[in-house]
Scaffold this motif. Structure first.
Motif, PDB file in Angstrom:
ATOM      1  N   ALA A  97       0.826  -1.208   0.000  1.00 47.04           N
ATOM      2  CA  ALA A  97       0.000   0.000   0.000  1.00 47.04           C
ATOM      3  C   ALA A  97       0.857   1.253   0.000  1.00 47.04           C
ATOM      4  N   VAL A  98       1.916   1.232   0.769  1.00 53.14           N
ATOM      5  CA  VAL A  98       2.824   2.388   0.819  1.00 53.14           C
ATOM      6  C   VAL A  98       3.502   2.572  -0.534  1.00 53.14           C
ATOM      7  N   ALA A  99       3.942   1.462  -1.139  1.00 54.91           N
ATOM      8  CA  ALA A  99       4.634   1.540  -2.429  1.00 54.91           C
ATOM      9  C   ALA A  99       3.717   2.042  -3.537  1.00 54.91           C
ATOM     10  N   LEU A 100       2.465   1.601  -3.545  1.00 55.82           N
ATOM     11  CA  LEU A 100       1.535   2.045  -4.584  1.00 55.82           C
ATOM     12  C   LEU A 100       1.087   3.482  -4.379  1.00 55.82           C
ATOM     13  N   GLY A 101       1.004   3.904  -3.142  1.00 59.27           N
ATOM     14  CA  GLY A 101       0.559   5.268  -2.861  1.00 59.27           C
ATOM     15  C   GLY A 101      -0.820   5.511  -3.432  1.00 59.27           C
ATOM     16  N   SER A 102      -0.954   6.563  -4.213  1.00 63.55           N
ATOM     17  CA  SER A 102      -2.254   6.879  -4.818  1.00 63.55           C
ATOM     18  C   SER A 102      -2.470   6.113  -6.119  1.00 63.55           C
ATOM     19  N   ASP A 103      -1.501   5.315  -6.542  1.00 67.54           N
ATOM     20  CA  ASP A 103      -1.561   4.505  -7.762  1.00 67.54           C
ATOM     21  C   ASP A 103      -1.853   5.382  -8.985  1.00 67.54           C
ATOM     22  N   PHE A 104      -1.030   6.409  -9.142  1.00 67.22           N
ATOM     23  CA  PHE A 104      -1.208   7.341 -10.263  1.00 67.22           C
ATOM     24  C   PHE A 104      -1.166   6.622 -11.603  1.00 67.22           C
ATOM     25  N   LYS A 105      -0.204   5.726 -11.768  1.00 68.66           N
ATOM     26  CA  LYS A 105      -0.067   5.027 -13.043  1.00 68.66           C
ATOM     27  C   LYS A 105      -1.299   4.184 -13.368  1.00 68.66           C
ATOM     28  N   GLY A 106      -1.827   3.496 -12.373  1.00 68.60           N
ATOM     29  CA  GLY A 106      -3.006   2.668 -12.583  1.00 68.60           C
ATOM     30  C   GLY A 106      -4.215   3.483 -12.984  1.00 68.60           C
ATOM     31  N   LYS A 107      -4.444   4.587 -12.285  1.00 73.00           N
ATOM     32  CA  LYS A 107      -5.591   5.446 -12.597  1.00 73.00           C
ATOM     33  C   LYS A 107      -5.404   6.175 -13.926  1.00 73.00           C
TER      34      LYS A 107
END
Length: 151
Positions: A97-107
């Protein structure tokens, strides 16, 4: 090897596999959701060679380019679902969860694909450029993941 011997061999293999499956702990709850989310992603990724081939055979015609984007969109959505299920399974403070953060790339991938699919009917080359942009976005390493792994 005779026919009866082959049948006996296959019966033995099936029996061993059945015993192994019965002894395994069956996933439940969030673990079960993670399994299905992973299979969902793998399904959409398995269609990429088909739509890529169809797109190439038709010289990048509008419909194959749009369908290619549709498969990429569904894979991006499946990835996002899998990431959310894994975060829910391991917790918001887990390394993932920390590594993904807000998951900018995914969104951002989902947004770009949604824009590119209808654009394929106007200019398939612009749609392909957006698909390439998303690929380049994922090619750039995310330092947050590296930093999280080193901590």
């Amino acid at each position: 090897m005779g026919k009866t011997r082959l049948e006996a061999f296959s019966d033995g293999v099936i029996a061993i596999i059945t015993i192994m499956v019965l002894e395994m702990k069956a996933p439940h709850g969030a673990e079960f959701s993670a399994l299905w989310a992973n299979l969902h992603l793998l399904f959409w990724l398995s269609l990429v060679p088909f739509v890529t081939g169809w797109m190439g055979e038709n010289h990048f015609a509008q419909l194959p380019v749009a369908l290619y984007g549709g498969v990429l969109l569904m894979a991006a959505i499946a990835y996002f679902i899998l990431a959310q299920v894994l975060i829910h399974l391991h917790g918001r403070n887990a390394a993932l969860a920390v590594a993904l953060g807000s998951d900018f790339k995914g969104k951002a991938s989902i947004v770009f694909y949604v824009l590119a699919i209808p654009l394929a009917f106007v200019s398939q080359w612009l749609a392909l450029a957006i698909y390439a942009l998303v690929a380049a976005l994922w090619f750039i390493p995310d330092r947050r993941i590296e930093n999280t792994l080193h901590d």
